[in-house]
Design an enzyme around this catalytic site. Structure first.
Site, PDB file in Angstrom:
ATOM      1  N   GLU A   9       0.814  -1.242   0.006  1.00  0.00           N
ATOM      2  CA  GLU A   9       0.074   0.084  -0.177  1.00  0.00           C
ATOM      3  C   GLU A   9       0.707   1.169  -0.029  1.00  0.00           C
ATOM      4  OE1 GLU A   9       1.049  -1.563   2.804  1.00  0.00           O
ATOM      5  OE2 GLU A   9      -0.487  -1.596   4.206  1.00  0.00           O
ATOM      6  N   ASP A  82      -0.706  -3.956   4.848  1.00  0.00           N
ATOM      7  CA  ASP A  82      -0.493  -4.393   6.353  1.00  0.00           C
ATOM      8  C   ASP A  82      -1.496  -5.552   6.858  1.00  0.00           C
ATOM      9  OD1 ASP A  82       1.388  -2.325   6.169  1.00  0.00           O
ATOM     10  OD2 ASP A  82       0.007  -0.844   7.232  1.00  0.00           O
ATOM     11  N   ASP A  84      -3.434  -5.518   9.775  1.00  0.00           N
ATOM     12  CA  ASP A  84      -4.524  -5.175  10.278  1.00  0.00           C
ATOM     13  C   ASP A  84      -5.726  -5.292   9.506  1.00  0.00           C
ATOM     14  OD1 ASP A  84      -4.127  -2.950   8.900  1.00  0.00           O
ATOM     15  OD2 ASP A  84      -3.694  -1.461  10.450  1.00  0.00           O
ATOM     16  N   GLU A  86      -7.567  -2.758   8.411  1.00  0.00           N
ATOM     17  CA  GLU A  86      -7.467  -1.778   7.100  1.00  0.00           C
ATOM     18  C   GLU A  86      -6.798  -2.595   6.242  1.00  0.00           C
ATOM     19  OE1 GLU A  86      -9.027   1.905   6.233  1.00  0.00           O
ATOM     20  OE2 GLU A  86      -9.027   0.985   8.257  1.00  0.00           O
ATOM     21  N   TYR A 284       5.723  -3.693  12.817  1.00  0.00           N
ATOM     22  CA  TYR A 284       4.515  -3.291  12.599  1.00  0.00           C
ATOM     23  C   TYR A 284       3.879  -2.189  13.752  1.00  0.00           C
ATOM     24  CZ  TYR A 284      -0.162  -1.799  10.457  1.00  0.00           C
ATOM     25  OH  TYR A 284      -0.954  -1.100   9.791  1.00  0.00           O
ATOM     26  N   ARG A 286       1.150  -0.381  14.450  1.00  0.00           N
ATOM     27  CA  ARG A 286      -0.303  -0.386  14.893  1.00  0.00           C
ATOM     28  C   ARG A 286      -0.612  -1.691  15.484  1.00  0.00           C
ATOM     29  NH1 ARG A 286      -0.641   2.425   9.821  1.00  0.00           N
ATOM     30  NH2 ARG A 286      -1.234   4.648  10.027  1.00  0.00           N
ATOM     31  N   HIS A 329       0.616  -9.370  15.902  1.00  0.00           N
ATOM     32  CA  HIS A 329       0.807 -10.610  16.945  1.00  0.00           C
ATOM     33  C   HIS A 329       2.116 -10.022  17.859  1.00  0.00           C
ATOM     34  CE1 HIS A 329      -1.981 -12.903  14.903  1.00  0.00           C
ATOM     35  NE2 HIS A 329      -1.336 -12.980  13.831  1.00  0.00           N
TER      36      HIS A 329
END
Length: 828
Positions: A9, A82, A84, A86, A284, A286, A329
Site C-alpha cells: 500500500e 498491512d 490489520d 485496514e 508494525y 499499529r 501479533h
C-alpha cells in the site's frame, strides 16, 4: 516480465521489499485504498442491508488500469498490505477492483519488513480474511452513518461546516467535561510542615509531618510547640524492594512516551514510526499486543548479555489487557536488536532509540532497592516527623530505561538517600517551615493523556488515535493552549533560632501551554450532541461498539446485524432532532446596555464567538462585536463585552488614509486604507497607538515593496504556508534553501524566474490567450483546461493536443458556477 506481482500500500514499503526479492518479483504500490465510499454522498444503501457503495477515485483510475495490466501478465499476484483490518480491506478491494482470479492470488502478511519475514510470509500464504474485512467495513459504515447524518443536523441547528463523529465527538466530550471540572474547582488551602535535621555526624536531611494543618493559626501553633524541643530517631525501618520494567511498546504507550520524553505530537509519532517500519527497522506500529516473538526474546537476551552481562538478563513474557483488538501479533520493537543507533534523520533516530531502549529494558532484570523509613520524635508533642529514602542496590533495567509518568500521576517527591542513623540518636533541628499549599484542579489533557484515557475507556483503537486528535484540532473544537500561567501568592511560616517569622512567596499556576482546551464552538457542539444524542456520546456505548467490531473480526458476529441494531434507534432520533430541536448558539445573557436598555449577550455567530446588543425580535437591528482571541463565551464579563463595542478605534490619518484598530476573524489588526495589518502576539486593539500603527504600516509597505524588476514587471517576495517565495507576473515561485532568501541577488531572481517560466512552458499543451483559456499537464498523466479560477480535468481518452477552442469553451461553460436566481424570479 517478472512472474510474480507483489502489491503493497505504500511506495516506501515497496522500495524496501524490492531489496529482498529477486528478479522474478515486481513490487508495486496501491497508494493506500484504491476504492472507498464516495466523498460527497452517504454511499451506504441503508434499505439494502447497509450495502456500501465503493468507488475508485478518479485520481486512482490510471493506477488501477496499470495494476490490472500487470496482474494479467503475472503468473501469481501477492497481496501484501498491512496485517490489520485496514490492510485486509485494502487487499480485498484490490482483489475486487482488479478482478483477480482466486487461483493465482495469495494474501501474505508480515509484521516487519525484513528478508526473513518476507520469505516466511511467501512460504505461508493465506486467503483474504473476510472476518477482518467485515470488521473494517462495519467501522467504516457506522462512522459514515454517524458523520453523514449528524453533521447536517449541526449545520441546521448551530452553524454550517460543522462535523460530528463517533470517536471524535466522544474525545471532545472528555475535554469539555475536564474543562468544566477545572472551572468548577475551588482550591482549598492548608499548611504542610517540613523540617531540616542534622545527624551527630553532621549529615543533613529533610523530614515532614504527614498531616496538613487547615489554618495558619494551627500551623503557627504547631511551630511554636517545637520551640526548645529535643529531637531523636524514634524508629528506623529498612526493607528490600524491587522495581520492574514496563512492557514493550504498543501503539498507545509509544504515543504517550514519545510525547513525554521527545515532546512529539501523536500524529508526528505515527508518521515517524511509519517511516521506520517501511524502512524495515521496526515491527508494525499499529498494535495492541505487548508480546514478543521467540526470535525477538532471544535477540534481546543476546544484546543484554553482550552489553551488560548475564545478571542483567531476565526473559519476560507480557500479557496485554485488550481482547483481540488489533490483529498484529507483536509489540513494537526493532527488527535487529544489535542495531542500537542507525544513521537516520533526527526524529527517526530519537524514536528508534526510544523503541530500542524500551524493548531491551523489558527483558532485563528488576532493579533491587533498599527503602528506608525514619520516624523522628519531639520532646514537646506527639506528632512524628518522617523521612523516606531509597538506595539502588542493583540497577538492573534502570541502566537502560525508566518509563515516564503523566504529570497528574507525578505528585510524590522523588526519594533520595538518607544518612546512616541509629534508633535513639539525637538530631539537631536547623529550621521547620509551614508552607501554604492549595489543592489542585484536574489537569487538562495533553495529547498523550487523552490517548491514555481513550484507551482506558476502550474507545477507539491504535489506528484511530492520531486521526481523531488531528480532526478535533483541525475542526476548531479544541485548540492547544498558549497561556503560560498566572501568579498566585502564598505564605510560609518559618521556625528558626527559636523565633517564628512569616514571608510571602509567589508561584505560577494554571498553565495550559500545549494542553487540550475546548473552544466555544467545541463546547456548544458537545452540549448539543450530549443533550440530543446521549447514546452516541455515551462512553460505554462507544466502547461497546469497539467490542462489536472485535467480535465481527473473530467471526462471532454478523456486521450487518450490528448495523441494523444501531440504526433502528439512531435514525429516528436524527429525524426527531432535525425537526423539533431548538437552535443552539451557546447564548449567555450578560446584562443590559445602560444607554439603550437593550439585552447584552454573548453567543456563537456566523463568523465565530461574538457579543450582541439587542435581539432579532426588536425593530432596531442588533449591534455585534467579535470576541478577542483570548476571550470565551463562557467566561466573558459584561464589562469586557461592552468594551468591545468601542471598536473600531480611529487612530488618525497617515499619508491621506484613515488608520483604525479593530478585531476580526483572525485577531486584532490595524487598517490602513484597504490594507489590514495583523498586530503582533500579545498586542491589543485597545492599546495600540498611532505611533505603533505607523511602525506596522511602514514595515508592511517595506515588505510589499518590489525587490527588483524583470521584463518591466515588479518582483516582490514573501513567506507563505509552503515557505519563502517571490512573486512575478502573477507567478508564485518557491525559493529553496539553495538561495539566501534575505539577500537575493539579481542573478538569483533571474534564475528563479526563468526556471519557473520553463516549467510553465513544459506544462502548457496549448492556449488561447485572447480567451484566457489554456490546457496544462496535471498529475497522473491527466490534463486540465483552465480559465481564471475554473479548472476542468479532461478524461484520459481525450487528446489534449487536438481539442478545439469551441470544445474547451463548452467544457469551461459547463463547469462555470450558475448565477443564483433572485428571490423574485424564484417565486415566479
Amino acid at each position: 516480465m517478472p512472474k510474480n506481482l507483489v502489491i503493497v500500500e505504500s511506495p516506501a514499503k515497496a522500495k524496501t521489499i524490492e531489496r529482498f526479492l529477486g528478479k522474478d518479483f515486481q513490487v508495486e504500490s496501491s497508494f493506500g485504498h484504491i476504492a472507498d465510499l464516495p466523498s460527497k454522498e452517504l454511499g451506504v444503501d441503508v434499505d439494502n442491508n447497509f450495502q456500501p457503495k465503493y468507488i475508485v477515485d478518479k485520481e486512482k483510475k490510471a493506477l488501477v488500469t496499470k495494476l490490472k495490466g500487470l496482474a494479467k501478465k503475472a503468473e501469481m499476484i501477492w497481496l501484501a498490505s498491512d496485517e490489520d483490518r485496514e490492510g485486509e480491506a485494502i487487499s480485498w478491494h484490490l482483489a475486487e477492483e482488479l478482478g483477480l482470479e482466486k487461483s493465482k492470488t495469495r494474501r501474505i502478511v508480515f509484521n516487519s519488513i525484513t528478508k526473513s519475514a518476507i520469505q516466511r510470509a511467501i512460504e505461508n500464504p493465506r486467503e483474504i480474511n473476510y472476518n477482518l474485512v467485515n470488521a473494517q467495513q462495519a467501522r467504516r459504515v457506522l462512522d459514515r452513518l454517524v458523520g453523514y447524518q449528524l453533521s447536517p443536523v449541526l449545520w441546521k441547528k448551530i452553524k454550517p461546516g460543522l462535523s460530528a463523529g463517533r470517536v471524535q465527538s466522544v474525545a471532545v466530550r472528555l475535554i469539555v467535561e475536564r474543562e468544566r471540572e477545572i472551572d468548577a474547582f475551588n482550591p482549598e488551602a492548608s499548611f504542610r510542615i517540613k523540617a531540616e535535621f542534622k545527624t551527630e555526624n553532621r549529615k543533613v536531611f529533610e523530614a515532614k509531618i504527614s498531616k496538613a494543618f487547615s489554618s495558619k493559626a494551627d500551623a503557627e501553633s504547631f511551630l511554636k510547640n517545637n520551640i526548645g524541643a529535643d529531637f531523636s530517631v524514634a524508629k528506623l525501618d529498612k526493607k528490600p524492594a524491587k522495581k520492574s520494567p514496563a512492557a514493550p511498546f504498543t501503539t498507545s504507550t509509544l504515543q504517550q512516551e514519545a510525547s513525554r520524553k521527545l515532546y512529539f505530537s501523536v500524529g508526528r509519532t505515527m508518521q515517524v514510526a511509519q517511516r521506520l517500519y517501511e524502512a524495515g527497522l521496526i515491527t508494525y506500529m499499529r498494535t495492541d499486543s505487548v508480546n514478543l516473538s521467540k526470535e525477538a526474546l532471544n535477540a534481546a537476551k543476546d544484546a543484554i548479555v553482550d552489553n551488560f552481562g548475564e545478571k542483567y538478563s531476565t526473559v519476560r513474557n507480557y500479557t496485554g489487557k485488550s481482547k483481540g483488538a488489533q490483529e498484529a501479533h507483536e509489540a513494537i520493537r526493532p527488527t535487529d536488536m544489535k542495531l542500537q543507533s542507525p544513521s537516520l534523520e533526527r526524529d527517526q533516530q530519537k524514536l528508534y532509540e526510544l523503541i530500542w531502549k524500551r524493548t531491551l529494558a523489558s527483558q532485563m532484570s528488576d532493579a533491587q532497592l533498599e527503602r528506608t523509613n525514619v520516624r523522628i520524635k519531639a520532646s514537646t508533642h506527639k506528632d512524628e516527623f518522617t523521612a523516606n529514602g531509597e538506595v539502588i542496590k542493583f540497577d538492573g533495567f534502570l541502566k537502560v530505561y525508566l518509563e515516564s509518568t503523566d504529570e497528574e500521576d507525578a505528585t510524590e517527591e522523588q526519594e533520595g538517600m538518607l544518612p546512616a542513623m541509629v534508633v535513639g540518636e539525637k538530631l539537631i533541628n536547623k529550621y521547620i517551615t509551614a508552607t501554604e499549599r492549595f489543592t489542585r484542579p484536574p489537569y487538562r489533557y495533553t495529547e498523550a493523556s487523552l490517548v491514555k484515557k481513550l484507551e482506558e475507556l476502550g474507545i477507539g483503537r491504535p489506528s484511530t488515535y492520531a486521526p481523531t486528535i488531528s480532526t478535533i484540532l483541525n475542526r476548531g473544537y479544541v485548540e492547544k493552549g498558549t497561556i503560560e500561567g498566572v501568579e498566585r501568592q502564598y505564605k510560609q511560616l518559618i521556625l528558626e533560632g527559636g523565633q517564628v517569622s512569616e514571608k510571602g512567596l509567589t508561584e505560577i499556576i494554571g498553565s495550559d501551554k500545549g494542553k487540550m482546551v475546548p473552544t466555544d464552538i467545541g463546547m456548544i457542539v458537545n452540549d448539543f450532541l450530549v443533550s440530543h444524542f446521549t447514546n452516541i456520546l455515551d462512553y460505554n456505548f462507544t466502547a461497546k461498539v469497539e467490542e462489536d467490531f472485535d467480535e465481527i473480526a473473530a467471526g462471532e458476529e454478523d456486521w450487518q446485524k450490528v448495523m441494523q441494531s444501531f440504526y433502528k434507534d439512531f435514525h429516528p432520533t436524527v429525524l426527531d432532532v432535525e425537526e423539533n430541536a431548538d437552535r443552539a448558539s451557546g447564548e449567555r445573557v450578560l446584562g443590559t446596555d445602560p444607554k439603550t436598555g437593550r439585552q447584552v449577550a454573548a453567543r456563537l455567530g456566523r463568523f465565530g464567538p461574538m457579543v450582541q446588543i439587542g435581539t432579532v425580535e426588536e425593530e432596531e437591528k442588533p449591534l455585534f462585536a467579535s470576541l478577542l482571541p483570548e476571550q470565551s463565551i463562557t467566561t466573558i464579563t459584561f464589562e469586557e463585552a461592552m468594551e468591545l463595542f468601542q471598536l473600531p478605534r480611529k487612530l488618525g490619518v497617515y499619508e491621506g488614509e484613515e488608520v483604525e484598530a479593530s478585531v476580526g476573524r483572525f485577531g486584532p489588526y490595524v487598517r490602513f486604507g484597504k490594507k489590514f495589518i495583523s498586530l503582533d502576539k500579545g498586542e491589543s486593539a485597545f492599546d495600540v497607538d498611532m505611533d505603533r500603527a505607523i511602525e506596522l504600516i511602514i514595515a508592511k509597505q517595506k515588505a510589499d515593496a518590489p525587490i527588483a524588476h524583470y521584463e518591466d514587471k515588479e518582483v516582490t517576495k514573501g513567506v507563505g504556508r509552503f515557505g519563502p517565495f517571490i512573486k512575478w507576473n502573477s507567478l508564485f515561485i518557491n525559493v529553496n534553501k539553495k538561495y539566501d532568501f534575505d539577500n537575493l541577488t539579481k542573478e538569483d531572481i533571474v534564475e528563479l524566474i526563468e526556471a519557473k517560466k520553463q516549467k510553465e512552458i513544459e506544462k502548457l499543451i496549448q492556449e488561447w490567450p485572447e480567451e484566457g483559456i489554456r490546457i496544462e499537464k496535471a498529475r497522473w498523466g491527466r490534463h486540465n483546461i483552465i480559465k481564471g479560477k475554473i479548472k476542468v480535468e479532461l478524461s484520459k481518452d481525450i487528446d489534449a493536443t487536438k481539442i478545439s477552442l469551441e470544445e474547451a469553451s463548452a467544457l469551461i461553460e459547463k463547469k462555470s458556477p450558475k448565477k443564483k436566481k433572485t428571490k423574485a424570479k424564484a417565486k415566479k
